[in-house]
Design an enzyme around this catalytic site. Structure first.
Site, PDB file in Angstrom:
ATOM      1  CG  HIS A  99      -2.066   0.921   1.104  1.00  0.00           C
ATOM      2  ND1 HIS A  99      -1.963   2.272   1.337  1.00  0.00           N
ATOM      3  CD2 HIS A  99      -3.332   0.693   0.713  1.00  0.00           C
ATOM      4  CE1 HIS A  99      -3.146   2.832   1.110  1.00  0.00           C
ATOM      5  NE2 HIS A  99      -3.995   1.900   0.730  1.00  0.00           N
ATOM      6  CG  ASP A 135      -8.418  -3.850  -3.171  1.00  0.00           C
ATOM      7  OD1 ASP A 135      -7.591  -2.951  -3.395  1.00  0.00           O
ATOM      8  OD2 ASP A 135      -9.647  -3.675  -3.176  1.00  0.00           O
TER       9      ASP A 135
HETATM   10  C1  SDX Z   1      -6.073   0.406  -3.058  1.00  0.00           C
HETATM   11  O1  SDX Z   1      -4.152   4.780  -1.951  1.00  0.00           O
HETATM   12  C2  SDX Z   1      -5.162   4.219  -1.400  1.00  0.00           C
HETATM   13  O2  SDX Z   1      -5.639   4.602  -0.333  1.00  0.00           O
HETATM   14  C3  SDX Z   1      -5.768   3.061  -2.186  1.00  0.00           C
HETATM   15  C4  SDX Z   1      -6.851   2.240  -1.502  1.00  0.00           C
HETATM   16  C5  SDX Z   1      -8.109   3.034  -1.270  1.00  0.00           C
HETATM   17  O3  SDX Z   1      -8.868   2.681  -0.344  1.00  0.00           O
HETATM   18  O4  SDX Z   1      -8.395   3.958  -2.098  1.00  0.00           O
HETATM   19  O5  SDX Z   1      -6.353   1.753  -0.266  1.00  0.00           O
HETATM   20  C6  SDX Z   1      -7.234   1.046  -2.357  1.00  0.00           C
HETATM   21  O6  SDX Z   1      -5.777   0.773  -4.166  1.00  0.00           O
HETATM   22  C7  SDX Z   1      -5.270  -0.637  -2.319  1.00  0.00           C
HETATM   23  C8  SDX Z   1      -4.043  -1.149  -3.154  1.00  0.00           C
HETATM   24  C9  SDX Z   1      -4.534  -2.224  -4.116  1.00  0.00           C
HETATM   25  N1  SDX Z   1      -3.470  -2.594  -5.068  1.00  0.00           N
HETATM   26  C10 SDX Z   1      -2.871  -3.806  -4.988  1.00  0.00           C
HETATM   27  O7  SDX Z   1      -3.091  -4.662  -4.128  1.00  0.00           O
HETATM   28  C11 SDX Z   1      -1.869  -4.072  -6.116  1.00  0.00           C
HETATM   29  C12 SDX Z   1      -0.597  -4.690  -5.553  1.00  0.00           C
HETATM   30  N2  SDX Z   1       0.117  -3.649  -4.794  1.00  0.00           N
HETATM   31  C13 SDX Z   1       1.147  -2.909  -5.438  1.00  0.00           C
HETATM   32  O8  SDX Z   1       1.005  -2.746  -6.802  1.00  0.00           O
HETATM   33  C14 SDX Z   1       1.666  -1.716  -4.635  1.00  0.00           C
HETATM   34  O9  SDX Z   1       1.866  -2.146  -3.364  1.00  0.00           O
HETATM   35  C15 SDX Z   1       0.828  -0.438  -4.615  1.00  0.00           C
HETATM   36  C16 SDX Z   1       0.501   0.042  -5.982  1.00  0.00           C
HETATM   37  C17 SDX Z   1      -0.421  -0.643  -3.842  1.00  0.00           C
HETATM   38  C18 SDX Z   1       1.673   0.625  -3.899  1.00  0.00           C
HETATM   39  O10 SDX Z   1       2.763   0.864  -4.702  1.00  0.00           O
HETATM   40  P1  SDX Z   1       3.852   1.981  -4.292  1.00  0.00           P
HETATM   41  O11 SDX Z   1       3.479   2.692  -3.049  1.00  0.00           O
HETATM   42  O12 SDX Z   1       4.128   2.806  -5.498  1.00  0.00           O
HETATM   43  O13 SDX Z   1       5.072   1.124  -3.864  1.00  0.00           O
HETATM   44  P2  SDX Z   1       6.223   0.675  -4.843  1.00  0.00           P
HETATM   45  O14 SDX Z   1       5.621   0.210  -6.130  1.00  0.00           O
HETATM   46  O15 SDX Z   1       7.227   1.774  -4.865  1.00  0.00           O
HETATM   47  O16 SDX Z   1       6.793  -0.613  -4.074  1.00  0.00           O
HETATM   48  C19 SDX Z   1       7.845  -0.496  -3.119  1.00  0.00           C
HETATM   49  C20 SDX Z   1       8.595  -1.832  -3.224  1.00  0.00           C
HETATM   50  C21 SDX Z   1       9.056  -2.146  -4.646  1.00  0.00           C
HETATM   51  O17 SDX Z   1      10.175  -3.011  -4.528  1.00  0.00           O
HETATM   52  P3  SDX Z   1      11.696  -2.321  -4.647  1.00  0.00           P
HETATM   53  O18 SDX Z   1      11.716  -1.541  -5.942  1.00  0.00           O
HETATM   54  O19 SDX Z   1      11.824  -1.464  -3.398  1.00  0.00           O
HETATM   55  O20 SDX Z   1      12.633  -3.515  -4.632  1.00  0.00           O
HETATM   56  O21 SDX Z   1       7.702  -2.904  -2.854  1.00  0.00           O
HETATM   57  C22 SDX Z   1       7.525  -3.765  -3.965  1.00  0.00           C
HETATM   58  C23 SDX Z   1       7.929  -2.989  -5.194  1.00  0.00           C
HETATM   59  O22 SDX Z   1       8.350  -3.848  -6.225  1.00  0.00           O
HETATM   60  N3  SDX Z   1       6.097  -4.122  -3.987  1.00  0.00           N
HETATM   61  C24 SDX Z   1       5.620  -5.336  -4.257  1.00  0.00           C
HETATM   62  C25 SDX Z   1       4.232  -5.235  -4.101  1.00  0.00           C
HETATM   63  N4  SDX Z   1       3.919  -3.978  -3.759  1.00  0.00           N
HETATM   64  C26 SDX Z   1       5.074  -3.293  -3.688  1.00  0.00           C
HETATM   65  N5  SDX Z   1       6.241  -6.486  -4.640  1.00  0.00           N
HETATM   66  C27 SDX Z   1       5.426  -7.562  -4.845  1.00  0.00           C
HETATM   67  N6  SDX Z   1       4.078  -7.544  -4.695  1.00  0.00           N
HETATM   68  C28 SDX Z   1       3.451  -6.400  -4.331  1.00  0.00           C
HETATM   69  N7  SDX Z   1       2.126  -6.374  -4.195  1.00  0.00           N
END
Ligand code: SDX
Length: 428
Positions: free
Chosen positions: A307, A364
């Site tokens: 998140h 989710d």
């Molecule tokens: C919602 O913002 C809100 O409030 C949203 C929400 C709402 O109520 O409106 O809460 C609803 O959208 C919840 C999120 C639902 N999405 C998912 O479940 C999709 C999977 N999650 C990711 O795509 C990710 O965690 C995000 C998009 C939710 C957040 O992404 P960020 O904050 O941009 O974080 P990032 O991509 O910079 O990740 C940081 C690190 C990275 O690794 P490094 O580059 O540091 O090595 O964490 C890793 C990412 O690769 N990472 C994951 C991951 N999420 C982050 N690796 C594997 N699986 C994941 N799910």
């Protein structure tokens, strides 16, 4: 004495005021930065460190896993409130009295019809069209049938537009589902509660009577409360920025639906179930999918995990996980997908990759388990999220308009070609 931040740019110091919120959050007010510094702006892709506004609607603390609507904890609201009460609270700032809630509901019921010509627009979509695309289009189309909802400057006119969208959106959502299922459209009934009426519009059999299922009603009411607002998330920020051009409430909501559709945002609830189904079809080997999620060369992410703000458990996920167990038990449903979800969660919470990055289950991860148990098909999961988030979008749009916020127009740092002369095609 106002707190100040000092910025040193190439040896020149600039003082910028610090804004402090009611929860002691600090923000550097950079309103005059560009003019003070003769053109310097900030840069923050994804706005990870940027506050877009001051808001009194929702407070969350991602480090502590705290979420409150207008000061009330999500845990209390999920347990003690009903969704329509929470709609009123988010939009108008206070929990309604019984009379206020009855008037609000009656005003919404008076608007819970949709022009018959909208059905012709719905008929134009193929059955297989994704419901989020249909819903965003129909919501935008509502403007054509409600032109007075666009230029709303007074609170009274805003209220009229608000009860219209709260009345019509559940109809459009249910119709989108019934069109997909090849079922005749249903209008619900004025004697039912707001969420119960939606369930009737969704599930009433063409040749049967509708009977309220209290377990289903209570579960959906709680899920909608948990999705109702979440401060400046992607879709809410979209609603605010589209609304800032005074384009109108309905099209601002339509834009929010489009943003919510993305699998990184609200579309994740559908993607989670599809991921869990894929793990099941693959023999339940969660370790293989965990490896894929950690492999930088693999675009696969563990959907429902991580998140932007929560670096602790998403409080909503905790509540939904508990509710999933009880709903399945109350409905007498065995769903091995829930067992796979729990196994995946356990593994991730013990895996250094996820622990180091503070990746926890989000709202989710478990919600789809309950939607399935309620008989809602997976393509309708994100429309359910939109139905829940509707009051939050409305509240944030109303706050932005009442605060008379300027049109949203971020700056940039240009990194393209510098000036060059045009060359005729025969010289290229
Ligand atoms: C919602 O913002 C809100 O409030 C949203 C929400 C709402 O109520 O409106 O809460 C609803 O959208 C919840 C999120 C639902 N999405 C998912 O479940 C999709 C999977 N999650 C990711 O795509 C990710 O965690 C995000 C998009 C939710 C957040 O992404 P960020 O904050 O941009 O974080 P990032 O991509 O910079 O990740 C940081 C690190 C990275 O690794 P490094 O580059 O540091 O090595 O964490 C890793 C990412 O690769 N990472 C994951 C991951 N999420 C982050 N690796 C594997 N699986 C994941 N799910």
């Amino acid at each position: 004495m106002a707190k100040m931040a000092t910025l040193d740019i190439e040896g020149k110091k600039y003082e910028l005021p610090i804004v402090e919120g009611t929860e002691n959050e600090l923000g550097i007010n950079i309103k005059t930065l560009r003019s003070d510094t003769n053109g310097v702006v900030t840069l923050d892709p994804g706005y990870k460190n940027t506050g877009a506004c001051e808001s009194a609607i929702t407070f969350l603390n991602g480090e502590k896993g705290v979420l409150r609507y207008r000061g009330y904890s999500i845990e209390e609201l999920a347990e003690k409130a009903h969704f329509l009460e929470v709609c009123y609270l988010l939009i108008f700032g206070e929990l309604p009295t019984e009379n206020q809630l009855n008037k609000f509901h009656n005003d919404i019921k008076a608007q819970s019809h949709v022009d018959e010509d909208v059905k012709r627009i719905l008929d134009g979509f193929p059955k297989a069209a994704h419901p989020m695309g249909v819903l965003s289009s129909l919501t935008s189309a509502l403007v054509a049938f409600n032109p007075s909802s666009v230029n709303v400057d007074s609170e009274e006119d805003m209220y009229k537009a608000i009860v219209k969208i709260l009345g019509k959106f559940p109809v459009l959502t249910a119709w989108t589902y019934r069109k997909r299922m090849g079922l005749p459209l249903d209008y619900g009934g004025d004697s039912l509660g707001y969420v119960d009426n939606f369930l009737k519009m969704m599930f009433k059999k063409p040749n049967g009577e509708y009977a309220t299922n209290d377990i289903v009603l209570e579960a959906l009411d709680k899920l909608l409360i948990l999705h109702a607002d979440h401060e400046q998330n992607c879709s809410t920020s979209t609603v605010r920025i589209v609304g800032s051009s005074h384009a109108g409430l309905f099209v601002s909501i339509s834009a929010g639906i489009a943003a919510l559709w993305g699998p990184l945002h609200g579309g994740a609830n559908q993607a989670v179930i599809e991921m869990l189904e894929a793990i099941k079809a693959d023999g339940g080997d969660t370790k293989k999918f965990m490896a894929k999620a950690k492999d930088k060369n693999d675009p696969f992410r563990l959907m429902g995990f991580g998140h932007r703000v929560y670096k602790n458990f998403d409080p909503r996920a905790k509540i939904i996980k508990k509710a999933a167990d009880s709903v399945l038990e109350d409905l007498g449903i065995e769903d091995d997908i829930l067992d796979i979800a729990k196994a995946l969660e356990k593994e991730a919470l013990e895996d250094p990759y996820f622990v180091d990055r503070k990746l926890y289950p989000n709202v989710d991860f478990y919600s789809g388990i309950i939607y399935r148990a309620l008989g809602i098909p997976v393509e309708m999961f994100t429309p359910m999220f939109a139905l829940g988030r509707l009051p939050g979008w409305i509240a944030q749009w109303r706050e932005m308009r009442l605060n008379k916020e300027p049109i949203g127009r971020p700056r940039q740092i240009y990194v393209g070609e510098t000036l060059r002369e045009f060359t005729p095609i025969n010289e290229r």
